[in-house]
Scaffold this motif. Structure first.
Motif, mmCIF file in Angstrom:
data_model
loop_
_atom_site.group_PDB
_atom_site.id
_atom_site.type_symbol
_atom_site.label_atom_id
_atom_site.label_comp_id
_atom_site.label_asym_id
_atom_site.label_seq_id
_atom_site.Cartn_x
_atom_site.Cartn_y
_atom_site.Cartn_z
ATOM 1 N N GLU A 1 116.155 -1.371 25.600
ATOM 2 C CA GLU A 1 115.266 -0.384 25.041
ATOM 3 C C GLU A 1 115.748 0.084 23.670
ATOM 4 O OE1 GLU A 1 114.364 2.823 27.709
ATOM 5 O OE2 GLU A 1 114.132 1.436 29.373
ATOM 6 N N VAL A 2 117.061 0.144 23.499
ATOM 7 C CA VAL A 2 117.615 0.615 22.227
ATOM 8 C C VAL A 2 117.250 -0.348 21.102
ATOM 9 C CG1 VAL A 2 119.748 1.088 20.980
ATOM 10 C CG2 VAL A 2 119.481 1.875 23.322
ATOM 11 N N TYR A 3 117.297 -1.634 21.375
ATOM 12 C CA TYR A 3 116.963 -2.614 20.340
ATOM 13 C C TYR A 3 115.487 -2.532 19.950
ATOM 14 C CZ TYR A 3 121.549 -4.692 20.904
ATOM 15 O OH TYR A 3 122.906 -4.899 20.942
ATOM 16 N N LEU A 4 114.616 -2.321 20.925
ATOM 17 C CA LEU A 4 113.195 -2.192 20.604
ATOM 18 C C LEU A 4 112.907 -0.896 19.856
ATOM 19 C CD1 LEU A 4 111.509 -3.586 23.832
ATOM 20 C CD2 LEU A 4 111.731 -4.686 21.609
ATOM 21 N N LEU A 5 113.611 0.166 20.217
ATOM 22 C CA LEU A 5 113.454 1.419 19.494
ATOM 23 C C LEU A 5 113.933 1.267 18.056
ATOM 24 C CD1 LEU A 5 112.742 4.411 19.407
ATOM 25 C CD2 LEU A 5 115.049 4.888 20.247
ATOM 26 N N ASN A 6 115.078 0.606 17.880
ATOM 27 C CA ASN A 6 115.592 0.364 16.532
ATOM 28 C C ASN A 6 114.610 -0.491 15.732
ATOM 29 O OD1 ASN A 6 117.576 0.465 14.428
ATOM 30 N ND2 ASN A 6 118.068 -1.660 14.934
ATOM 31 N N VAL A 25 117.314 -9.883 19.405
ATOM 32 C CA VAL A 25 118.326 -9.515 20.395
ATOM 33 C C VAL A 25 117.649 -9.005 21.661
ATOM 34 C CG1 VAL A 25 120.209 -7.921 20.922
ATOM 35 C CG2 VAL A 25 120.141 -9.070 18.718
ATOM 36 N N ALA A 26 116.621 -8.171 21.521
ATOM 37 C CA ALA A 26 115.895 -7.657 22.685
ATOM 38 C C ALA A 26 115.259 -8.798 23.475
ATOM 39 C CB ALA A 26 114.834 -6.660 22.245
ATOM 40 N N LEU A 27 114.687 -9.758 22.778
ATOM 41 C CA LEU A 27 114.073 -10.917 23.438
ATOM 42 C C LEU A 27 115.120 -11.744 24.167
ATOM 43 C CD1 LEU A 27 111.477 -12.561 23.853
ATOM 44 C CD2 LEU A 27 112.012 -13.758 21.739
ATOM 45 N N GLN A 28 116.244 -11.966 23.531
ATOM 46 C CA GLN A 28 117.315 -12.741 24.156
ATOM 47 C C GLN A 28 117.833 -12.038 25.408
ATOM 48 O OE1 GLN A 28 120.855 -13.121 21.842
ATOM 49 N NE2 GLN A 28 121.763 -14.637 23.191
ATOM 50 N N PHE A 44 109.094 -6.120 28.156
ATOM 51 C CA PHE A 44 110.063 -6.174 27.068
ATOM 52 C C PHE A 44 109.892 -7.433 26.224
ATOM 53 C CE2 PHE A 44 112.132 -2.756 29.258
ATOM 54 C CZ PHE A 44 112.696 -2.020 28.234
ATOM 55 N N VAL A 45 109.615 -8.555 26.866
ATOM 56 C CA VAL A 45 109.377 -9.798 26.125
ATOM 57 C C VAL A 45 108.125 -9.647 25.256
ATOM 58 C CG1 VAL A 45 108.729 -12.235 26.376
ATOM 59 C CG2 VAL A 45 110.587 -11.290 27.746
ATOM 60 N N ARG A 46 107.083 -9.072 25.810
ATOM 61 C CA ARG A 46 105.838 -8.855 25.067
ATOM 62 C C ARG A 46 106.076 -7.935 23.862
ATOM 63 N NH1 ARG A 46 102.769 -5.997 28.655
ATOM 64 N NH2 ARG A 46 102.863 -7.820 29.986
ATOM 65 N N ASN A 47 106.806 -6.850 24.074
ATOM 66 C CA ASN A 47 107.077 -5.910 22.978
ATOM 67 C C ASN A 47 107.945 -6.543 21.893
ATOM 68 O OD1 ASN A 47 105.578 -3.934 24.237
ATOM 69 N ND2 ASN A 47 107.336 -2.895 25.111
#
Length: 92
Positions: A1-6, A25-28, A44-47
């Motif tokens: 979640e932190v990576y998507l927020l960033n 990184v979030a996808l990985q 998360f993959v979609r986002n």
């Protein structure tokens, strides 16, 4: 979640490289971490893919937009926004 927020904050500030790196990184992590599963993993993959497509579109990197939009449509074939992104990338 932190990576998507960033990634979200970076995109709002037009820091596209930071957006791409955070989404990658979030996808990985979403695809390789065994703790993630089901609907949460798909979300998360979609986002992450949506963030990547938006950043690549801002960079005008149309082959990369096409790749992300195609991956989004593979998971959700009825996604209107993904179809619009793919159509824009194909047109460009």
């Amino acid at each position: 979640e932190v990576y998507l927020l960033n990634a979200t904050l970076a995109f709002a500030e037009r820091r596209l490289t930071d957006t791409v790196l955070s989404c990658q990184v979030a996808l990985q992590l979403a695809t390789t971490d065994p703790r993630w599963g089901g609907e949460r993993k798909k979300q998360f993959v979609r986002n992450a893919r949506t963030g990547l497509a938006a950043a690549f579109e801002a960079r005008r990197d149309w082959p990369a937009v096409r790749e992300q939009a195609t991956a989004l449509l593979a998971d959700d074939p009825k996604s209107g926004p993904a179809r619009v992104k793919l159509g824009t990338a194909l047109f460009q």
